[in-house]
Scaffold this motif. Structure first.
Motif, PDB file in Angstrom:
ATOM      1  N   ALA A 300      29.539 -45.381  57.733  1.00 15.80           N
ATOM      2  CA  ALA A 300      28.229 -44.667  57.142  1.00 15.80           C
ATOM      3  C   ALA A 300      27.452 -44.370  58.390  1.00 15.80           C
ATOM      4  O   ALA A 300      26.687 -43.541  58.663  1.00 15.80           O
ATOM      5  N   ARG A 301      27.011 -45.511  59.321  1.00  9.86           N
ATOM      6  CA  ARG A 301      26.329 -45.270  60.664  1.00  9.86           C
ATOM      7  C   ARG A 301      26.766 -44.250  61.594  1.00  9.86           C
ATOM      8  O   ARG A 301      26.109 -43.513  62.220  1.00  9.86           O
ATOM      9  N   ARG A 302      28.324 -44.224  61.670  1.00 11.57           N
ATOM     10  CA  ARG A 302      28.736 -43.310  62.575  1.00 11.57           C
ATOM     11  C   ARG A 302      28.375 -41.927  62.198  1.00 11.57           C
ATOM     12  O   ARG A 302      28.192 -40.960  62.929  1.00 11.57           O
ATOM     13  N   MET A 303      28.488 -41.773  60.735  1.00 14.23           N
ATOM     14  CA  MET A 303      28.450 -40.441  60.237  1.00 14.23           C
ATOM     15  C   MET A 303      27.101 -39.873  60.316  1.00 14.23           C
ATOM     16  O   MET A 303      26.777 -38.762  60.486  1.00 14.23           O
ATOM     17  N   ALA A 304      26.205 -40.901  60.355  1.00 20.00           N
ATOM     18  CA  ALA A 304      24.604 -40.576  60.181  1.00 20.00           C
ATOM     19  C   ALA A 304      24.326 -40.201  61.660  1.00 20.00           C
ATOM     20  O   ALA A 304      23.461 -39.212  62.158  1.00 20.00           O
ATOM     21  N   VAL A 305      24.970 -40.812  62.779  1.00 23.08           N
ATOM     22  CA  VAL A 305      24.816 -40.258  64.209  1.00 23.08           C
ATOM     23  C   VAL A 305      25.205 -38.949  64.281  1.00 23.08           C
ATOM     24  O   VAL A 305      24.911 -38.240  65.049  1.00 23.08           O
ATOM     25  N   ASP A 307      25.635 -36.567  62.361  1.00 23.08           N
ATOM     26  CA  ASP A 307      25.043 -35.497  61.941  1.00 23.08           C
ATOM     27  C   ASP A 307      23.535 -35.338  62.867  1.00 23.08           C
ATOM     28  O   ASP A 307      23.375 -34.186  62.936  1.00 23.08           O
ATOM     29  N   GLU A 308      23.074 -36.346  63.216  1.00 26.36           N
ATOM     30  CA  GLU A 308      22.014 -36.108  64.417  1.00 26.36           C
ATOM     31  C   GLU A 308      22.488 -35.272  65.531  1.00 26.36           C
ATOM     32  O   GLU A 308      21.913 -34.197  66.060  1.00 26.36           O
ATOM     33  N   GLU A 311      22.883 -31.659  64.545  1.00 25.08           N
ATOM     34  CA  GLU A 311      21.705 -30.966  64.600  1.00 25.08           C
ATOM     35  C   GLU A 311      21.310 -30.516  65.946  1.00 25.08           C
ATOM     36  O   GLU A 311      20.760 -29.245  66.111  1.00 25.08           O
ATOM     37  N   SER A 358      33.526 -36.077  60.920  1.00 20.95           N
ATOM     38  CA  SER A 358      32.310 -35.768  61.762  1.00 20.95           C
ATOM     39  C   SER A 358      32.033 -34.308  62.024  1.00 20.95           C
ATOM     40  O   SER A 358      31.182 -33.594  61.774  1.00 20.95           O
ATOM     41  N   ARG A 361      31.361 -32.568  58.961  1.00 21.81           N
ATOM     42  CA  ARG A 361      29.769 -32.348  58.497  1.00 21.81           C
ATOM     43  C   ARG A 361      28.837 -31.714  59.387  1.00 21.81           C
ATOM     44  O   ARG A 361      27.883 -31.162  59.130  1.00 21.81           O
ATOM     45  N   GLN A 362      29.415 -31.647  60.794  1.00 17.58           N
ATOM     46  CA  GLN A 362      28.619 -30.844  61.725  1.00 17.58           C
ATOM     47  C   GLN A 362      28.583 -29.265  61.373  1.00 17.58           C
ATOM     48  O   GLN A 362      27.669 -28.497  61.634  1.00 17.58           O
TER      49      GLN A 362
END
Ligand code: PEP
Ligand code: MN
Length: 371
Positions: A300-305, A307-308, A311, A358, A361-362
């Motif tokens: 979950a942490r890896r996917m949050a990064v 996503d950033e 962006e 990843s 999601r991007q």
């Protein structure tokens, strides 16, 4: 018994030995902090009714941030002593400096633990050891000390603290495994790193090693799993935070059990539920469960990064997929994984799945990436 130059005698004047005759590990319980005479008394009464004989309560609390509840101080010592003796229990408290220790000794407390932050500081441990060294021999012979692991995973520092106290003449020593501080999210408050207490036991086999599931778990719902894992791994005892009304606790409210919750946990802690093999198997399964839960948090942490990053790429007009970066990242991971005994095929499969997710999601930040 001497190991690492440490000479040991049984904890609590030998009374701690009663655990070895029973199927239960040595059990210590009590509130994180003594808060009022009534709270100490109500908790001690309910714990004594469950058969708990060793009663813990913090009087001086080492807090991460100023402004949190820092304990009631020396006036709480007499509550602890009074309630423990009323209910036939042995009181224990935390000492972190010479002034604490002198006040506790004056109040008649003879059993102590040294907290994780203090154990990490050789000056503080030596200061305590010097006070012990100055006591008359017969008083020293009565004292038991449990040394928590230092906040950082440093086995030598942990052993060093035990050696300092032993050199001061304290022989009734034990260790408490309360897990290690970690940066970032994990399912634990303090990561267990079970290998360290296991190695401590290997180096000093006669040392009682007690597990503190409350500070490892950090939340009520995880305490039972950690406690059962510790029992399956044959720890010598457990120290559990227990409060008559955890909702109103002034420290560590999330992790304290009610005496009623503790009473439900106790029957699951019997050491002899099965043969040797099944206890070991159970421990491994629980370890696997805990590792898998951590993998989920890490993903979950890896996917949050990711996503950033997506962006930023959008803002800076950089394409989502950069094949050279992907290839070099994959090769580096595969190389590292091979050194740890993992097969390249397995690693390629795992990383290409993670990477696909990843990228998906991007490309489609608000959407659903299911194909
Ligand atoms: C405690 O036992 O309440 C305590 C402060 O623990 P630790 O030193 O393990 O953080
Ligand atoms: Mn606590």
């Amino acid at each position: 018994m001497r190991d690492e130059g440490i000479t040991l005698r049984p904890l609590f004047g030998g009374r701690g030995d009663d655990a070895s005759a029973s199927s239960m590990p040595l059990l210590l319980a009590g509130p994180c902090s003594a808060e009022s005479e009534e709270q100490v008394e109500a908790t001690a009464r309910d714990l004594a009714a469950l058969g708990i004989r060793y009663f813990r309560a913090g009087i001086w609390k080492p807090r991460t941030r100023p402004g949190s509840f820092e304990g009631v101080g020396a006036r709480g010592l007499k509550w602890l002593r009074k309630s423990a003796s009323r209910h036939g229990m042995v009181p224990l408290t935390e000492v972190a400096n010479a002034a604490h220790l002198r006040a506790a000794l004056r109040a008649g407390i003879r059993n102590f633990w040294i907290g994780a932050r203090t154990a990490a500081n050789p000056f503080a441990v030596q200061e305590l050891a010097d006070v012990f060294a100055s006591l008359p021999e017969e008083e020293k012979a009565d004292i038991s000390i449990l040394v928590k692991n230092p906040v950082n995973p440093d086995l030598e520092l942990w052993i060093g603290a035990l050696q300092r106290l032993n050199a001061a003449g304290v022989q009734r020593l034990g260790a408490i495994h309360r897990g290690f501080g970690a940066y970032g999210e994990t399912i634990y408050r303090n990561r267990p790193e079970w290998r360290l207490p296991i190695e401590l036991k290997r180096r000093i086999p006669a040392l009682p090693v007690i597990c503190d599931p409350s500070h490892i778990a950090g939340r009520r719902g995880l305490v039972e799993q950690v406690a059962r894992q510790a029992v399956a791994m044959d720890f010598d005892g457990l120290i559990l935070e227990c409060h008559c009304n955890p909702e109103a606790a002034l420290s560590d409210k999330e992790q304290q059990l009610t005496p009623q919750e503790l009473s439900q946990l106790l029957p699951t802690l019997s050491k002899r539920t099965g043969g040797e093999a099944s206890a070991a198997l159970k421990a491994f399964r629980e370890e696997i469960d805990a590792i898998d839960a951590e993998i989920v948090v890490l993903l979950a942490r890896r996917m949050a990064v990711a996503d950033e990053i997506g962006e930023l790429k959008r803002k800076e007009g950089i394409p989502v997929l950069q094949p050279e970066r992907y290839c070099s990242l994959m090769e580096r991971r595969v190389e590292e994984a091979e050194k740890l005994g993992l097969s390249p095929q397995f690693m390629r499969k795992v990383f290409s799945t993670i990477h696909d997710e990843s990228v998906g999601r991007q490309i489609n930040p608000s959407g659903n990436n299911e194909k």
